[in-house]
Design an enzyme around this catalytic site. Structure first.
Site, PDB file in Angstrom:
ATOM      1  N   ASP A  93      96.902  17.097  16.190  1.00 59.15           N
ATOM      2  CA  ASP A  93      97.993  16.687  16.509  1.00 59.15           C
ATOM      3  C   ASP A  93      99.020  16.524  15.372  1.00 59.15           C
ATOM      4  O   ASP A  93      98.877  16.406  14.183  1.00 59.15           O
ATOM      5  CB  ASP A  93      98.056  15.308  17.473  1.00 59.15           C
ATOM      6  CG  ASP A  93      97.630  14.154  16.536  1.00 59.15           C
ATOM      7  OD1 ASP A  93      97.564  14.039  15.201  1.00 59.15           O
ATOM      8  OD2 ASP A  93      97.485  13.006  17.108  1.00 59.15           O
ATOM      9  N   GLY A 216     104.004  11.529  25.781  1.00 57.80           N
ATOM     10  CA  GLY A 216     104.751  10.174  26.230  1.00 57.80           C
ATOM     11  C   GLY A 216     104.184   9.783  27.261  1.00 57.80           C
ATOM     12  O   GLY A 216     105.057   8.886  28.088  1.00 57.80           O
ATOM     13  N   ASP A 266      92.323  14.607  25.519  1.00 61.61           N
ATOM     14  CA  ASP A 266      91.669  13.722  24.352  1.00 61.61           C
ATOM     15  C   ASP A 266      91.931  12.537  24.413  1.00 61.61           C
ATOM     16  O   ASP A 266      93.005  12.018  24.928  1.00 61.61           O
ATOM     17  CB  ASP A 266      92.301  14.486  22.870  1.00 61.61           C
ATOM     18  CG  ASP A 266      93.639  13.810  22.743  1.00 61.61           C
ATOM     19  OD1 ASP A 266      93.581  12.690  21.687  1.00 61.61           O
ATOM     20  OD2 ASP A 266      94.742  13.942  23.410  1.00 61.61           O
ATOM     21  N   CYS A 304      72.109   9.345  33.893  1.00 59.95           N
ATOM     22  CA  CYS A 304      72.508  10.137  32.710  1.00 59.95           C
ATOM     23  C   CYS A 304      71.336  10.587  31.929  1.00 59.95           C
ATOM     24  O   CYS A 304      70.104   9.654  31.894  1.00 59.95           O
ATOM     25  CB  CYS A 304      73.179   9.012  31.886  1.00 59.95           C
ATOM     26  SG  CYS A 304      73.771   9.941  30.486  1.00 59.95           S
ATOM     27  N   CYS A 306      71.260  11.901  28.500  1.00 59.77           N
ATOM     28  CA  CYS A 306      71.797  11.725  27.250  1.00 59.77           C
ATOM     29  C   CYS A 306      70.600  11.147  26.365  1.00 59.77           C
ATOM     30  O   CYS A 306      69.672  10.716  27.021  1.00 59.77           O
ATOM     31  CB  CYS A 306      72.964  10.922  26.810  1.00 59.77           C
ATOM     32  SG  CYS A 306      72.808   9.111  26.864  1.00 59.77           S
ATOM     33  N   CYS A 309      70.100   7.387  26.863  1.00 57.07           N
ATOM     34  CA  CYS A 309      69.488   6.815  28.130  1.00 57.07           C
ATOM     35  C   CYS A 309      68.038   7.381  28.506  1.00 57.07           C
ATOM     36  O   CYS A 309      67.556   6.849  29.120  1.00 57.07           O
ATOM     37  CB  CYS A 309      70.422   7.396  29.337  1.00 57.07           C
ATOM     38  SG  CYS A 309      72.035   6.428  29.477  1.00 57.07           S
ATOM     39  N   HIS A 335      76.333   8.130  23.885  1.00 55.11           N
ATOM     40  CA  HIS A 335      76.312   7.958  25.450  1.00 55.11           C
ATOM     41  C   HIS A 335      77.495   8.316  26.177  1.00 55.11           C
ATOM     42  O   HIS A 335      77.796   9.158  27.086  1.00 55.11           O
ATOM     43  CB  HIS A 335      75.712   6.667  25.992  1.00 55.11           C
ATOM     44  CG  HIS A 335      76.002   6.407  27.348  1.00 55.11           C
ATOM     45  ND1 HIS A 335      75.458   7.153  28.533  1.00 55.11           N
ATOM     46  CD2 HIS A 335      77.110   5.729  28.158  1.00 55.11           C
ATOM     47  CE1 HIS A 335      75.725   6.796  29.890  1.00 55.11           C
ATOM     48  NE2 HIS A 335      76.857   6.027  29.491  1.00 55.11           N
TER      49      HIS A 335
END
Length: 370
Positions: A93, A216, A266, A304, A306, A309, A335
């Site tokens: 950015d 904005g 993002d 989940c 992941c 988990c 996670h």
């Protein structure tokens, strides 16, 4: 062009769409969530861990890297890709949002923004040309035009003058940008005024950027107002170019953003709340630091898969967090990012199978975080 967008599928009942984003460092399916690596690192994560959970593109911050370690040093290291050992996409950015967040520490003029560093108080200056120069040195695949982020609330006259300045700055960024292996995106502003949003779209689209961000929003306004601005603004953007909603990363806003036709998102939210002991789940936020989880031996999220988990309980993670062990915030961060990336994948699949409205309804039936 360095970056291009392929529109693959459009939902028949909403603005939701699935596509592919082509960059010098890979092709990524959209809609996509970009984990934020503010200082050239996604906090608590290694690049290999990010890849393993399917992160294709991450975001870094011009303002922070400009101040420390300096864009010249990053360029010397081979740009951000070489410096942080990340061979997939990077978006930087422009630093506009951070500079305007400094409040009394900064002064805006037509030329740019004078401000004092939050690190050491030193006097600094960012102009459209300087922000572009810094981002060219950082070497991201996608860079952003330097804009003035209109705060909420803002008087109409201020918002109008600010939005018109953002257009002039965008023109200067475009003139200053010289890297062929980078794409410069424009940023739509306009505050909470529909006619200003329309004017901003008109002016920036006339400059023919390869992609457009909506800035904005998510700056303190009520969510229904943000959705109203999206519903008004997004359909006016070119269908064949990527659309990026800046600073949005909660599941409810992601679902609604996708519904209105956003491709890229993002936000620091998933990593920030992870460090505070909060896990993201399909039914809402779970504050695992709370005492009620002291003897809860279930995973953070029953649905989940992941690393966290699959291997650790709420009780154990709570213990780590209460003991201020680094592993605790690493596990919650793993996670949260995995959850959001998988969530985006599920939305994409629903769009491809033309069942996005049903997916959205099922989400709202379960979600308790709004």
């Amino acid at each position: 062009m360095a970056v291009s967008f392929e529109l693959i599928k459009q939902c028949s009942k909403t603005g939701a769409r699935a596509g592919k984003l082509y960059t010098p460092h890979g092709v990524f399916e959209t809609p996509i969530f970009m984990p934020v690596g503010t200082q050239a690192t996604v906090k608590a994560m290694t690049p290999d861990e990010l890849k393993a959970m399917g992160a294709g593109i991450i975001l870094s911050n011009t303002y922070h890297l400009f101040l420390r370690p300096g864009h010249e040093l990053v360029a010397e290291a081979g740009g951000l890709h070489g410096f942080m050992h990340w061979d997939r996409g990077i978006l930087t950015d422009s630093g506009g949002f951070q500079v305007f967040s400094l409040g009394s520490l900064r002064k805006i003029s037509e030329e740019g923004v004078a401000f004092r560093s939050h690190i050491d108080g030193s006097k600094q200056f960012l102009s459209p040309e300087k922000a572009t120069e810094v981002q060219m040195a950082l070497g991201a695949d996608i860079i952003m035009a330097f804009d003035e982020c209109v705060p909420y609330p803002a008087e109409y006259d201020y918002a109008r003058q600010s939005t018109e300045r953002t257009t002039r700055w965008a023109e200067r960024c475009k003139r200053a940008h010289a890297r062929k292996d980078q794409a410069l995106f424009g940023i739509i502003q306009g505050g909470m005024y529909k006619e200003l949003r329309t004017a901003s779209v008109r002016d920036l689209v006339s400059l023919d950027f390869p992609g457009y961000a909506i800035g904005g929003l998510s700056v303190g306004e009520p969510k229904p107002l943000m959705y109203e601005m999206l519903e008004h603004t997004v359909p006016q953007l070119p269908a064949r170019k990527p659309r990026y909603l800046m600073g949005v990363g909660t599941p409810d806003c992601l679902v609604e953003g996708v519904m209105y036709g956003i491709d890229m998102f993002d936000c620091v939210f998933p990593t920030r709340v992870a460090r505070n002991g909060t896990a993201m789940t399909a039914s809402g936020r779970l504050v695992v630091k709370n005492a009620e989880f002291a003897r809860d031996f279930r995973p953070l999220d029953m649905d989940c898969d992941c690393y966290t988990c699959r291997n650790f309980s709420r009780a154990y993670i709570r213990h780590l967090l209460k003991s201020e062990e680094i592993l605790g915030l690493r596990l919650t961060t793993i996670h949260n990012l995995h959850f959001l990336l998988r969530f985006m994948g599920k939305m994409r699949q629903a769009i491809m199978e033309d069942r996005f409205p049903a997916f959205r309804q099922e989400f709202w039936d379960k979600y308790q975080g709004h």
